[in-house]
Scaffold this motif. Structure first.
Motif, PDB file in Angstrom:
ATOM      1  N   THR A   1       0.837  -1.191   0.000  1.00 32.95           N
ATOM      2  CA  THR A   1       0.000   0.000   0.000  1.00 32.95           C
ATOM      3  C   THR A   1       0.872   1.241   0.000  1.00 32.95           C
ATOM      4  O   THR A   1       2.032   1.209   0.395  1.00 32.95           O
ATOM      5  CB  THR A   1      -0.970  -0.004   1.187  1.00 32.95           C
ATOM      6  OG1 THR A   1      -1.984   0.973   0.981  1.00 32.95           O
ATOM      7  CG2 THR A   1      -0.250   0.256   2.505  1.00 32.95           C
ATOM      8  N   LEU A  54      -7.549   0.939   1.277  1.00 29.69           N
ATOM      9  CA  LEU A  54      -6.941  -0.087   2.122  1.00 29.69           C
ATOM     10  C   LEU A  54      -7.901  -0.531   3.210  1.00 29.69           C
ATOM     11  O   LEU A  54      -8.003  -1.726   3.515  1.00 29.69           O
ATOM     12  CB  LEU A  54      -5.643   0.443   2.734  1.00 29.69           C
ATOM     13  CG  LEU A  54      -4.934  -0.500   3.711  1.00 29.69           C
ATOM     14  CD1 LEU A  54      -4.469  -1.772   2.995  1.00 29.69           C
ATOM     15  CD2 LEU A  54      -3.750   0.206   4.365  1.00 29.69           C
ATOM     16  N   ASN A  59      -1.489   6.014   6.776  1.00 29.41           N
ATOM     17  CA  ASN A  59      -2.255   4.772   6.877  1.00 29.41           C
ATOM     18  C   ASN A  59      -2.449   4.267   8.306  1.00 29.41           C
ATOM     19  O   ASN A  59      -3.159   3.291   8.513  1.00 29.41           O
ATOM     20  CB  ASN A  59      -1.539   3.670   6.069  1.00 29.41           C
ATOM     21  CG  ASN A  59      -1.547   3.934   4.580  1.00 29.41           C
ATOM     22  OD1 ASN A  59      -2.548   3.753   3.909  1.00 29.41           O
ATOM     23  ND2 ASN A  59      -0.414   4.376   4.047  1.00 29.41           N
ATOM     24  N   ASP A  73      -4.287  -2.772  -3.184  1.00 28.99           N
ATOM     25  CA  ASP A  73      -5.011  -2.215  -2.044  1.00 28.99           C
ATOM     26  C   ASP A  73      -6.344  -1.608  -2.428  1.00 28.99           C
ATOM     27  O   ASP A  73      -7.135  -1.246  -1.543  1.00 28.99           O
ATOM     28  CB  ASP A  73      -4.144  -1.197  -1.278  1.00 28.99           C
ATOM     29  CG  ASP A  73      -3.725   0.005  -2.118  1.00 28.99           C
ATOM     30  OD1 ASP A  73      -4.112   0.083  -3.300  1.00 28.99           O
ATOM     31  OD2 ASP A  73      -3.001   0.867  -1.586  1.00 28.99           O
TER      32      ASP A  73
END
Length: 215
Positions: free
Chosen positions: A11, A18, A46, A88
Protein backbone atom coordinates in the motif's frame (compact mmCIF):
# COMPACT_ATOMS: atom_id res chain seq x y z
CA UNK A 1 -9.56 -29.37 2.42
CA UNK A 2 -9.33 -25.57 2.47
CA UNK A 3 -5.84 -24.14 2.20
CA UNK A 4 -4.68 -21.28 4.40
CA UNK A 5 -3.41 -18.19 2.60
CA UNK A 6 -0.91 -15.48 3.31
CA UNK A 7 -2.36 -12.33 1.77
CA UNK A 8 0.19 -9.71 0.64
CA UNK A 9 -1.11 -6.14 0.26
CA UNK A 10 1.41 -3.45 -0.71
CA UNK A 11 0.00 0.00 0.00
CA UNK A 12 1.02 3.56 -0.68
CA UNK A 13 -1.33 6.56 -0.45
CA UNK A 14 -4.81 5.02 -0.48
CA UNK A 15 -5.97 4.61 3.16
CA UNK A 16 -9.68 4.60 2.30
CA UNK A 17 -9.23 1.83 -0.24
CA UNK A 18 -6.94 -0.09 2.12
CA UNK A 19 -9.57 0.08 4.86
CA UNK A 20 -12.21 -1.49 2.62
CA UNK A 21 -9.72 -4.02 1.28
CA UNK A 22 -8.82 -5.22 4.77
CA UNK A 23 -12.40 -5.28 6.03
CA UNK A 24 -13.57 -7.35 3.07
CA UNK A 25 -10.59 -9.69 3.38
CA UNK A 26 -11.20 -10.39 7.07
CA UNK A 27 -14.99 -10.41 7.14
CA UNK A 28 -15.23 -12.30 3.85
CA UNK A 29 -12.83 -15.11 4.74
CA UNK A 30 -14.12 -18.54 5.66
CA UNK A 31 -10.87 -19.25 7.53
CA UNK A 32 -8.19 -17.18 9.21
CA UNK A 33 -5.68 -16.03 6.59
CA UNK A 34 -2.40 -14.38 7.45
CA UNK A 35 -2.58 -10.77 6.22
CA UNK A 36 0.61 -8.80 5.57
CA UNK A 37 0.39 -5.12 4.67
CA UNK A 38 3.59 -3.57 3.35
CA UNK A 39 3.41 0.21 3.86
CA UNK A 40 5.61 1.71 1.18
CA UNK A 41 6.81 4.89 2.85
CA UNK A 42 3.60 6.57 4.07
CA UNK A 43 2.84 5.00 7.44
CA UNK A 44 1.43 8.17 9.03
CA UNK A 45 -1.15 8.36 6.25
CA UNK A 46 -2.25 4.77 6.88
CA UNK A 47 -1.78 4.32 10.63
CA UNK A 48 -5.37 5.10 11.65
CA UNK A 49 -6.67 2.43 9.29
CA UNK A 50 -4.11 -0.13 10.38
CA UNK A 51 -4.94 0.39 14.06
CA UNK A 52 -8.43 -0.92 13.33
CA UNK A 53 -7.03 -4.33 12.38
CA UNK A 54 -4.67 -5.61 15.10
CA UNK A 55 -4.56 -9.06 13.49
CA UNK A 56 -2.77 -7.63 10.43
CA UNK A 57 1.02 -7.93 10.24
CA UNK A 58 2.68 -4.69 9.14
CA UNK A 59 5.95 -4.13 7.33
CA UNK A 60 6.76 -0.44 7.31
CA UNK A 61 9.22 1.25 4.95
CA UNK A 62 10.42 4.60 6.25
CA UNK A 63 10.75 5.79 2.67
CA UNK A 64 9.15 4.75 -0.58
CA UNK A 65 10.98 1.80 -2.16
CA UNK A 66 8.55 0.79 -4.89
CA UNK A 67 5.96 -1.88 -5.52
CA UNK A 68 8.39 -4.67 -6.47
CA UNK A 69 10.45 -4.48 -3.28
CA UNK A 70 7.33 -4.12 -1.13
CA UNK A 71 5.67 -7.17 -2.69
CA UNK A 72 8.77 -9.36 -2.54
CA UNK A 73 9.43 -8.57 1.10
CA UNK A 74 5.83 -9.34 2.00
CA UNK A 75 6.11 -12.76 0.36
CA UNK A 76 9.47 -13.39 2.03
CA UNK A 77 7.91 -12.93 5.48
CA UNK A 78 4.79 -14.95 4.69
CA UNK A 79 4.39 -18.16 6.66
CA UNK A 80 1.81 -20.15 4.67
CA UNK A 81 2.25 -22.44 1.68
CA UNK A 82 0.11 -20.32 -0.65
CA UNK A 83 0.18 -16.57 -1.15
CA UNK A 84 -2.36 -14.16 -2.60
CA UNK A 85 -1.04 -10.83 -3.90
CA UNK A 86 -3.70 -8.14 -3.98
CA UNK A 87 -3.92 -4.46 -4.90
CA UNK A 88 -5.01 -2.22 -2.04
CA UNK A 89 -7.98 -1.05 -4.12
CA UNK A 90 -9.37 -4.57 -4.47
CA UNK A 91 -12.45 -5.75 -2.58
CA UNK A 92 -12.63 -9.42 -1.59
CA UNK A 93 -15.71 -11.50 -2.40
CA UNK A 94 -17.45 -13.55 0.28
CA UNK A 95 -15.74 -16.87 1.12
CA UNK A 96 -12.90 -15.91 -1.21
CA UNK A 97 -10.40 -18.25 0.46
CA UNK A 98 -12.72 -21.22 0.32
CA UNK A 99 -13.37 -20.72 -3.39
CA UNK A 100 -9.76 -20.11 -4.43
CA UNK A 101 -8.33 -22.97 -2.40
CA UNK A 102 -10.28 -25.52 -4.46
CA UNK A 103 -8.10 -24.92 -7.53
CA UNK A 104 -4.69 -24.13 -6.07
CA UNK A 105 -1.76 -26.41 -6.80
CA UNK A 106 2.03 -26.22 -7.06
CA UNK A 107 3.34 -24.66 -10.29
CA UNK A 108 0.01 -22.95 -10.88
CA UNK A 109 -0.84 -19.25 -10.98
CA UNK A 110 -4.52 -18.80 -10.13
CA UNK A 111 -6.12 -15.46 -10.97
CA UNK A 112 -9.63 -14.67 -9.74
CA UNK A 113 -11.54 -12.59 -12.24
CA UNK A 114 -12.38 -8.94 -11.52
CA UNK A 115 -15.38 -6.64 -11.61
CA UNK A 116 -14.58 -3.05 -12.53
CA UNK A 117 -16.80 0.06 -12.68
CA UNK A 118 -15.56 1.24 -16.07
CA UNK A 119 -14.34 -0.40 -19.31
CA UNK A 120 -11.09 -2.34 -19.13
CA UNK A 121 -8.44 -3.49 -21.57
CA UNK A 122 -9.04 -7.02 -20.25
CA UNK A 123 -11.97 -8.60 -22.03
CA UNK A 124 -12.47 -11.16 -19.25
CA UNK A 125 -13.36 -8.52 -16.65
CA UNK A 126 -16.98 -7.92 -15.73
CA UNK A 127 -17.88 -4.26 -16.19
CA UNK A 128 -20.46 -3.22 -13.63
CA UNK A 129 -20.42 -0.10 -11.50
CA UNK A 130 -21.04 -1.19 -7.93
CA UNK A 131 -19.42 1.93 -6.50
CA UNK A 132 -16.48 4.24 -7.02
CA UNK A 133 -16.12 5.68 -3.51
CA UNK A 134 -14.62 3.26 -0.95
CA UNK A 135 -15.94 5.30 2.00
CA UNK A 136 -19.58 4.54 1.10
CA UNK A 137 -19.11 1.22 -0.71
CA UNK A 138 -21.89 -1.26 0.15
CA UNK A 139 -19.91 -4.42 0.90
CA UNK A 140 -22.93 -6.64 1.58
CA UNK A 141 -24.56 -5.53 -1.68
CA UNK A 142 -21.36 -6.37 -3.55
CA UNK A 143 -21.21 -9.81 -1.97
CA UNK A 144 -24.79 -10.54 -2.93
CA UNK A 145 -24.30 -9.34 -6.50
CA UNK A 146 -20.92 -11.06 -6.93
CA UNK A 147 -22.38 -14.47 -6.02
CA UNK A 148 -24.85 -14.13 -8.88
CA UNK A 149 -22.00 -13.39 -11.31
CA UNK A 150 -19.95 -16.48 -10.46
CA UNK A 151 -19.45 -19.14 -13.09
CA UNK A 152 -18.03 -22.61 -12.70
CA UNK A 153 -15.39 -21.89 -15.35
CA UNK A 154 -11.59 -21.84 -15.48
CA UNK A 155 -9.56 -20.78 -18.51
CA UNK A 156 -5.88 -20.24 -19.32
CA UNK A 157 -5.76 -16.43 -19.11
CA UNK A 158 -4.42 -16.11 -15.58
CA UNK A 159 -2.06 -13.18 -16.13
CA UNK A 160 -3.49 -10.30 -14.08
CA UNK A 161 -3.63 -9.22 -10.47
CA UNK A 162 -4.73 -10.34 -7.98
CA UNK A 163 -3.22 -13.81 -8.15
CA UNK A 164 -2.52 -16.77 -5.90
CA UNK A 165 0.28 -19.32 -6.13
CA UNK A 166 2.69 -21.33 -4.02
CA UNK A 167 5.05 -19.20 -1.94
CA UNK A 168 8.00 -21.43 -2.86
CA UNK A 169 7.12 -21.12 -6.55
CA UNK A 170 7.07 -17.31 -6.31
CA UNK A 171 10.46 -17.23 -4.63
CA UNK A 172 11.90 -19.79 -7.06
CA UNK A 173 10.91 -17.50 -9.94
CA UNK A 174 12.82 -14.67 -8.28
CA UNK A 175 9.71 -12.70 -7.38
CA UNK A 176 9.06 -9.35 -9.02
CA UNK A 177 12.05 -7.80 -10.73
CA UNK A 178 13.25 -4.96 -8.49
CA UNK A 179 15.24 -3.27 -11.28
CA UNK A 180 12.15 -1.95 -13.08
CA UNK A 181 11.61 1.73 -12.22
CA UNK A 182 7.89 1.51 -13.08
CA UNK A 183 5.44 -0.82 -11.31
CA UNK A 184 3.34 -1.19 -14.46
CA UNK A 185 5.51 -3.85 -16.10
CA UNK A 186 6.76 -5.98 -13.22
CA UNK A 187 3.66 -8.18 -13.12
CA UNK A 188 3.76 -8.70 -16.91
CA UNK A 189 7.44 -9.63 -16.67
CA UNK A 190 6.71 -12.09 -13.86
CA UNK A 191 3.83 -13.76 -15.69
CA UNK A 192 5.96 -14.15 -18.81
CA UNK A 193 8.60 -15.94 -16.74
CA UNK A 194 5.92 -18.23 -15.30
CA UNK A 195 4.70 -19.05 -18.81
CA UNK A 196 8.26 -19.67 -20.01
CA UNK A 197 8.75 -22.21 -17.23
CA UNK A 198 5.41 -23.82 -18.12
CA UNK A 199 3.38 -22.96 -15.05
CA UNK A 200 -0.37 -23.40 -15.35
CA UNK A 201 -1.75 -19.87 -15.84
CA UNK A 202 -5.40 -20.14 -14.88
CA UNK A 203 -8.23 -17.67 -14.36
CA UNK A 204 -11.18 -18.67 -12.22
CA UNK A 205 -14.64 -17.18 -12.48
CA UNK A 206 -15.82 -18.90 -9.29
CA UNK A 207 -14.91 -15.78 -7.31
CA UNK A 208 -14.68 -12.21 -8.61
CA UNK A 209 -12.78 -9.43 -6.83
CA UNK A 210 -14.00 -5.88 -7.20
CA UNK A 211 -11.38 -3.43 -8.43
CA UNK A 212 -11.75 0.33 -8.34
CA UNK A 213 -8.96 0.61 -10.92
CA UNK A 214 -7.70 3.86 -9.42
CA UNK A 215 -4.05 2.98 -8.69
Amino acid sequence: MNKTFSVIIPTYKEPAHLDLCLRSCIEGAAGEPEIIVVVDGFYDLNKEVLRKYPEVKIINFERNKGLSIATNLGVYYASNEFILIVNDDNVFPHNWDQELSKDLAPRRVLTPNQIEPSPSIFSQFIIENLGVDPTIFDLKRFWEREKKLRQNIIDNSGTTLPFAMGRVDFLMMGGWDELYPSPHVVDVDFFLKCQYFQFDMQRTYKANFYHFGCV
